[in-house]
Design a protein around this motif. Structure first.
Motif, PDB file in Angstrom:
ATOM      1  N   PRO A  35      26.120  -3.730  16.118  1.00 30.52           N
ATOM      2  CA  PRO A  35      26.128  -5.115  15.644  1.00 30.52           C
ATOM      3  C   PRO A  35      26.532  -5.257  14.183  1.00 30.52           C
ATOM      4  N   GLN A  36      26.159  -4.321  13.339  1.00 30.67           N
ATOM      5  CA  GLN A  36      26.537  -4.417  11.931  1.00 30.67           C
ATOM      6  C   GLN A  36      28.059  -4.422  11.782  1.00 30.67           C
ATOM      7  N   LYS A  37      28.722  -3.548  12.500  1.00 25.86           N
ATOM      8  CA  LYS A  37      30.182  -3.459  12.428  1.00 25.86           C
ATOM      9  C   LYS A  37      30.830  -4.725  12.987  1.00 25.86           C
ATOM     10  N   GLU A  38      30.298  -5.217  14.097  1.00 25.19           N
ATOM     11  CA  GLU A  38      30.864  -6.417  14.712  1.00 25.19           C
ATOM     12  C   GLU A  38      30.719  -7.629  13.793  1.00 25.19           C
ATOM     13  N   ILE A  39      29.564  -7.778  13.161  1.00 27.75           N
ATOM     14  CA  ILE A  39      29.340  -8.902  12.254  1.00 27.75           C
ATOM     15  C   ILE A  39      30.257  -8.781  11.038  1.00 27.75           C
ATOM     16  N   LEU A  40      30.364  -7.573  10.490  1.00 25.62           N
ATOM     17  CA  LEU A  40      31.236  -7.355   9.332  1.00 25.62           C
ATOM     18  C   LEU A  40      32.685  -7.704   9.667  1.00 25.62           C
ATOM     19  N   GLU A  41      33.170  -7.255  10.811  1.00 28.45           N
ATOM     20  CA  GLU A  41      34.551  -7.559  11.205  1.00 28.45           C
ATOM     21  C   GLU A  41      34.773  -9.065  11.329  1.00 28.45           C
ATOM     22  N   ALA A  42      33.808  -9.773  11.892  1.00 35.83           N
ATOM     23  CA  ALA A  42      33.925 -11.224  12.027  1.00 35.83           C
ATOM     24  C   ALA A  42      33.951 -11.897  10.655  1.00 35.83           C
ATOM     25  N   GLU A  93      27.221  -7.784   2.979  1.00 35.33           N
ATOM     26  CA  GLU A  93      26.306  -6.658   3.137  1.00 35.33           C
ATOM     27  C   GLU A  93      24.852  -7.090   3.104  1.00 35.33           C
ATOM     28  N   ASP A  94      24.510  -7.987   2.184  1.00 33.76           N
ATOM     29  CA  ASP A  94      23.130  -8.479   2.125  1.00 33.76           C
ATOM     30  C   ASP A  94      22.760  -9.231   3.391  1.00 33.76           C
ATOM     31  N   PHE A  95      23.675 -10.089   3.849  1.00 34.97           N
ATOM     32  CA  PHE A  95      23.423 -10.886   5.040  1.00 34.97           C
ATOM     33  C   PHE A  95      23.254 -10.004   6.273  1.00 34.97           C
ATOM     34  N   ILE A  96      24.177  -9.076   6.461  1.00 37.57           N
ATOM     35  CA  ILE A  96      24.119  -8.191   7.628  1.00 37.57           C
ATOM     36  C   ILE A  96      22.836  -7.370   7.608  1.00 37.57           C
ATOM     37  N   ARG A  97      22.487  -6.859   6.456  1.00 39.64           N
ATOM     38  CA  ARG A  97      21.257  -6.071   6.332  1.00 39.64           C
ATOM     39  C   ARG A  97      20.045  -6.926   6.705  1.00 39.64           C
ATOM     40  N   SER A  98      20.003  -8.161   6.219  1.00 39.36           N
ATOM     41  CA  SER A  98      18.823  -8.994   6.454  1.00 39.36           C
ATOM     42  C   SER A  98      18.685  -9.429   7.906  1.00 39.36           C
ATOM     43  N   ILE A  99      19.789  -9.642   8.612  1.00 34.86           N
ATOM     44  CA  ILE A  99      19.665 -10.109   9.991  1.00 34.86           C
ATOM     45  C   ILE A  99      19.624  -8.984  11.024  1.00 34.86           C
ATOM     46  N   THR A 100      19.901  -7.763  10.594  1.00 34.88           N
ATOM     47  CA  THR A 100      19.857  -6.649  11.554  1.00 34.88           C
ATOM     48  C   THR A 100      18.684  -5.709  11.321  1.00 34.88           C
ATOM     49  N   LEU A 101      17.806  -6.056  10.409  1.00 32.15           N
ATOM     50  CA  LEU A 101      16.608  -5.234  10.208  1.00 32.15           C
ATOM     51  C   LEU A 101      15.759  -5.275  11.471  1.00 32.15           C
ATOM     52  N   PRO A 102      15.157  -4.151  11.825  1.00 36.74           N
ATOM     53  CA  PRO A 102      14.261  -4.164  12.984  1.00 36.74           C
ATOM     54  C   PRO A 102      13.086  -5.115  12.726  1.00 36.74           C
ATOM     55  N   LEU A 103      12.638  -5.772  13.778  1.00 39.55           N
ATOM     56  CA  LEU A 103      11.486  -6.665  13.650  1.00 39.55           C
ATOM     57  C   LEU A 103      10.239  -5.855  13.410  1.00 39.55           C
ATOM     58  N   ALA A 104       9.346  -6.433  12.648  1.00 37.81           N
ATOM     59  CA  ALA A 104       8.060  -5.772  12.390  1.00 37.81           C
ATOM     60  C   ALA A 104       7.283  -5.640  13.714  1.00 37.81           C
TER      61      ALA A 104
END
Length: 106
Positions: A35-42, A93-104
């Motif tokens: 997902p990180q790669k897909e979001i970055l490409e978009a 990078e900040d956005f992708i990191r924040s939305i792909t972090l594992p849920l607590a």
């Protein structure tokens, strides 16, 4: 190595799979997803000037009009979760990191 069943074999088993086969299928699927790669490409496709960011307005337009369309409320929630004001800047990078972090896991 896990055995993968044909549709006929699954039908003969009444649609049931053993646990090891299930895990093998899930593992294979997870290996194919990034997902990180897909979001970055978009996001890169949106950023024609290669600035490293897009506006929240641009992101909202993409998320509400393309692919699996989100509602405005869903976009508001996403931006809020990522601490981005509605008229702010979305750094990839900040956005992708924040939305792909594992849920607590509580």
């Amino acid at each position: 190595m896990a055995k993968f069943f044909t549709q006929d074999e699954i039908h003969e088993r009444n649609g049931e799979l053993d646990f090891s086969t299930f895990l093998a299928i899930i593992h294979q699927q997870k290996q194919q997803e990034n997902p990180q790669k897909e979001i970055l490409e978009a996001m890169l496709m949106t950023d024609k000037q290669k600035r490293g960011f897009i506006t929240a307005t641009e992101l909202r337009t993409k998320l509400t009009q393309l692919g699996e369309k989100l509602t405005n409320q869903e976009v508001d929630d996403l931006l809020q979760e990522a601490n981005i004001p509605p008229n702010g800047i979305v750094k990839y990078e900040d956005f992708i990191r924040s939305i792909t972090l594992p849920l607590a896991d509580y």
